[in-house]
Structures are given as C-alpha cells and as structure tokens.
Design a protein around this motif. Structure first.
Motif, short mmCIF file in Angstrom:
data_model
loop_
_atom_site.label_atom_id
_atom_site.label_comp_id
_atom_site.label_asym_id
_atom_site.label_seq_id
_atom_site.Cartn_x
_atom_site.Cartn_y
_atom_site.Cartn_z
N GLY A 146 51.27 13.15 73.02
CA GLY A 146 50.63 13.16 71.71
C GLY A 146 50.94 14.41 70.92
N ALA A 205 42.68 13.93 67.52
CA ALA A 205 42.82 13.24 68.81
C ALA A 205 43.41 14.14 69.89
CB ALA A 205 43.69 12.00 68.63
N GLN A 255 53.11 14.69 67.39
CA GLN A 255 52.60 15.33 66.18
C GLN A 255 53.56 16.41 65.69
OE1 GLN A 255 51.00 14.39 63.70
NE2 GLN A 255 48.87 14.54 64.32
N GLN A 270 46.86 11.47 60.75
CA GLN A 270 46.05 11.71 61.94
C GLN A 270 46.70 11.18 63.21
OE1 GLN A 270 42.01 10.40 61.58
NE2 GLN A 270 41.60 10.45 63.76
N GLU A 271 47.24 9.97 63.16
CA GLU A 271 47.74 9.32 64.36
C GLU A 271 49.27 9.21 64.29
OE1 GLU A 271 48.78 8.21 67.45
OE2 GLU A 271 46.58 8.31 67.51
#
Length: 550
Positions: free
Chosen positions: A167, A194, A171, A107-108
């Motif tokens: 971000g 996110a 990813q 996820q992060e």
C-alpha cells in the motif's frame, strides 16, 4: 501572452478560491458547498478538516475540474490557479492544467491505478500526453522520479503491476505520477488514511521533501488531527459545506474559536491511556501458540510465508485487548484465526476452556455465535438490498430464534447503539458511515457472543464519529461483559479504549502488557518506533495545547 503561460509570481498565491458554490444538478439543486474561500501560497501546506459530508472533497474536485457533471456543478465563485479561473476553462484546457499546473493524490491508490498495466507505463502516460520527449527520455525520467520518491529498485517497480506492490509503495507511485511534471499545486485527499503509522510518516515526509524541493503549494484534506499537527501551516475547518474557521495551525489546535472546531479537536484521542483497574474476571479467550502459514507460488516454486508465529494472548470477561502493529504484521490474521475464518496451522484457541481450533461442520456453526466480528468497512458489511431490520434478525433466525423474540431483541440492540426503531425499515444507504458501523456492532451483538472482534472498526470514520463509536464499544463492554479483541494500527485509538495491548511485528508478538505500560514505557524498540511515528505525538488535543516534547 495568455495568463496561463506567464511566468508565475512566487510571492502571489498559487491557488485562490473565492465564494465557491457547488450545487446538485437539476432545476432545484441544493447547495452542498457555499461561500468557500481560501488561498495557498508557494511552499505552503493548507489542511482542510471537517467531518464526512462537510464539503472537503467536493471543493477539491471543483478545483481539479472533476465534479461529476450529471450530479454536481459549480454554480458560483471563482477558482484561480496562477491567476487563471479553472471554472471558466474548457475541457481541453483543464486537461492541460492537470499534471502541469495542478495534480491530485487520492485516498485509495488501488482505485487510482489501473490493475492491468505496469505502473511504469501508467506514469509514462502522463509524459506522453503533456511532453514531446521520446520513449527513452520518458523512461529515464520515470525511473528518476521513482528513485526520487524513495522506491527500492526503480527498474523492478517500473515493470510491476499495482497488486505486486505494498500500500505504501502504491501511494508513492501515485505521488510520483502527480509530481512528475512539477505542478505548482498538489491536492492530497486523505492520502494516508489507510496506512499504518510508520508508512504514514514516510509518505508525509516524502510529500514535504518534494514540496520543499519544488516550492509546491499543498492542499491536504484529512480528518486526522495528528497529521494536521505534523504538517499544516494553516488550517481551514469546514462544516456542512461552509468554512467555519480559518487560522494558523497553532491557533486552530490550541485556541479554537468556534464550538464546532473545539468539538473536533477535543474528540482526538490522547496517546496516553487513562489508568484502568486490572481485569480479574474469568478468562474468555485463551490463545496458545497459534501460528498461520500460507503457501505462495512463484512459477513452479512454492514458498511458505509465516503470517503469525507462536501467538499467545488471553482476554478476560469485560476486557478490551488491543492488537497493534504495521500492515503485514499479522494482526488481522490472528483475528481471523480466532473467528475461525482462517484455519490455524498450529496451536490452540479456547473459548471458556473449550477448544474450538479444529471444529468442523455443525460444531463450527454452533461456535460461530460465540465469536462475532465487526469489520473495517461498514459500507461493504451490510447488504444494500436488505432492510436493516432483516439484517439484524437474520443471524438470530439462522439459530432458530422465535421471530417475536428476535424483533424484541433488535429493538433493544438499536436502543443500545443509539438508533431509533424506524431504522429497521430503512436501507444501509440511508445511513451515515458512523450509523452503519453502529448497525454492524448491533448485528454482531445480536447473538450475545462471548467475544467481539473489531478489525480496524473505526479507521474509516472521521474523528467525531470515531469518538462516538469508541464510546459505544466501551459502553457495550461495560453493560454486556463481552470480551473484545480490538485490531488497530492507530495508537491513539488503542490508548483510548484498550485495557491491555499486544504489539505485533512480522507475525511475532514483540511486546504485551497493560496499555498504560506499553504506550508510556515501552520495552521493545519496535514499539518505540511506532510511538515515534505517530503524527502529532507531542500534542494533547483534549486540552487544546501542545504537550512538552519527550
């Protein structure tokens, strides 16, 4: 020849999970996952949905052999990847299977990447471990893969550190790392949660593009039913460690058989707001021409970055004004300027006509009780070493409130947010994420503020808890008359709760008006782009059927 080395059968399932049981460690460990089973075939996308604690991520960690041995263990069942049971594999064999047969996107990305190494070197490490390519060949392969995930200027990205990327770019780097050896199975655990809607759309399209190119089986874990509507072939619904329903996407979203699935699907907000009467009460917050400019250094050179430019907005008593836009649009900057956590570079901020723009010292301290904030992450918003009662009383004590009155007020607030008095004696870790966010809302309301700022306050919550918190905010607004500045990148959330909406792009307001007008008949091309990027935009989840495409 071992089964692991045999040529894969493109008709057989890549992943077969049968009766998986995961227990907590110890002699009396409890089952956190029980009887879970599903298949995924080449080129297929299977989405696992469910609330926090349903066992989605635990199941995926079991597949990857990543269960923490000191706290969780696979106690039964089988997990076959191309016919090989990973539960029986040795640690050395598991390391071989990761990246070559199965890979995972977390996820992060900031926690998945090392902050002290360039991203190119981190991707290169996968090739060092699993191939015999020389340095030049590895570098060429990494640059080729960075281009394949549509990152601009692969040479620059190769030499960049994670903090130097956005971000969405981080990813893409993680996806590049996961797919560089073309594994048969890709597990994506909330990889777009996110991200704003346009970046999310790009990442989903990228995963699909690479999936089609390599015929990869994708296990996608999410609580976003818009994403499910967009990408899923089949859906597995989990609740409290068990599978409650499995089926094709259309069956799960339009004809859910189980009450739990119906509850989840009906909790998804619509993109079309309900008509709301215009607010005519007194103006609480008046923002005129606010700007915020930051100075950054690149070596000896200084550069001015305009995060917010000429911002005008007005909120009346009992009104919820939504601020929407992509990451970097200036939403949070505006919110923090209103809360005076950031110093505005220009303009005026007035609360009930009083200019608070340049207040300092004691005057600023007195002003803070009038503007309170609820942040995105309830896990980090509460002191883990302080009981809830003390956290709620602290603000009132700081402003001289009598302890007896403060305790009475705390009990009222806990009742308002749907918690019992016994919550006062407990610590934050003893509550769920949704309960923690309720506590944060109660704490923000303790000083009876004129303005409540919610900065992505529900983006980290699963869909059913999100619906509860949104309903709570609406109820609080109606009962207390507090004006709410609601910052979000989720257009569905904005549609459900906001009376009016401001759309921001690159620090500027590009459109504003009633929520119904902005989200159903937008004037700005950028607003239309945001709406077009919203996943599952043609589905009306409240009625379990797809709405006609525009």
């Amino acid at each position: 020849m071992p089964a692991a080395q045999a040529a894969p059968d493109n008709r057989a399932p890549v992943l077969q999970v049968r009766d998986l049981v995961v227990r907590t460690a110890g002699a009396h460990g409890r089952e956190v996952v029980r009887g879970v089973g599903f298949d995924i075939r080449p080129g297929e996308t299977l989405c696992i949905v469910g609330e926090s604690g349903s066992g989605k991520s635990v199941s995926s960690f079991a597949i990857m052999g990543l269960l923490p041995p000191d706290s969780l263990r696979a106690a039964g069942g089988s997990i076959l990847v191309d016919g090989e049971d990973v539960l029986q594999a040795s640690p050395a064999r598991l390391r071989q299977l990761r990246a070559t047969r199965m890979a995972m996107v977390f996820q992060e990305p900031m926690t998945a990447l090392s902050p002290v190494e360039p991203v190119g070197r981190q991707i290169d490490e996968v090739l060092c471990i699993h191939t015999r390519l020389d340095r030049a060949a590895r570098r060429a392969r990494v640059l080729e893969m960075l281009a394949a995930v549509h990152l601009p200027d692969p040479e620059r990205i190769y030499a960049s550190y994670p903090h130097q990327l956005s971000g969405g770019q981080r990813q893409r780097v993680v996806i590049c790392m996961a797919l560089i050896l073309q594994p048969r199975l890709l597990i994506a655990d909330e990889p777009t949660t996110a991200l704003d809607v346009t970046t999310q759309k790009q990442i989903l399209a990228l995963i699909r593009e690479l999936q089609v190119k390599h015929n990869t089986a994708v296990l996608f874990i999410t609580h976003d039913f818009g994403v499910v509507a967009e990408i899923a072939d089949r859906v597995v619904v989990m609740h409290r460690g068990s599978v409650v329903e499995t089926g094709a996407r259309e069956d799960i979203l339009a004809r859910p058989a189980q009450p739990y699935t119906r509850m989840l699907v009906s909790s998804v907000p619509s993109l079309v707001p309900e008509p709301r009467p215009p607010k005519t009460a007194d103006v609480v917050l008046d923002v005129e021409g606010v700007a915020k400019t930051y100075e950054t250094r690149q070596g000896l050179r200084r550069r001015a970055v305009a995060a917010a430019v000429d911002i005008h907005l007005r909120i009346r008593r009992g009104e919820i004004l939504g601020v929407v836009g992509e990451s970097g649009s200036g939403k949070s900057t505006v919110a923090r300027c209103v809360a005076r956590l950031h110093e505005p570079s220009a303009g005026a901020i007035r609360v009930h006509g009083e200019d608070i723009t340049h207040k300092r010292g004691e005057a600023l301290r007195r002003m803070r009780r009038r503007v309170q904030m609820v942040f995105q992450d309830p896990y980090r918003s509460l002191n883990p070493r302080v009981r809830i009662g003390e956290s709620l009383i602290e603000g009132m004590s700081n402003y001289g409130e009598d302890e007896k009155r403060a305790l009475h007020r705390v009990r009222e607030l806990l009742a308002l947010v749907g918690l019992d008095d016994d919550a006062m004696a407990r610590y934050p870790h003893q509550f769920s994420g949704g309960q923690r966010q309720r506590i944060c809302i109660a704490r923000a309301l303790a000083l009876e503020p004129d303005i409540l700022i919610a900065d992505e306050a529900v983006s980290a919550l699963d869909v059913s808890v999100q619906a509860q918190v949104l309903a709570l905010l609406d109820e609080v607004r109606a009962r207390t008359g507090v004006a709410v500045l609601f910052v979000t990148h989720d257009l569905r959330v904005a549609a459900q709760i906001c009376d009016s909406i401001v759309v921001m792009q690159k620090g500027h307001i590009v459109e504003s008006g009633r929520a119904l007008d902005v989200l159903t008949a937008p004037n700005a091309a950028y607003t239309r782009t945001l709406l077009d990027a919203a996943p599952g935009r043609h589905w009306d989840f409240r009625h379990f059927r797809p709405a006609p495409a525009a």
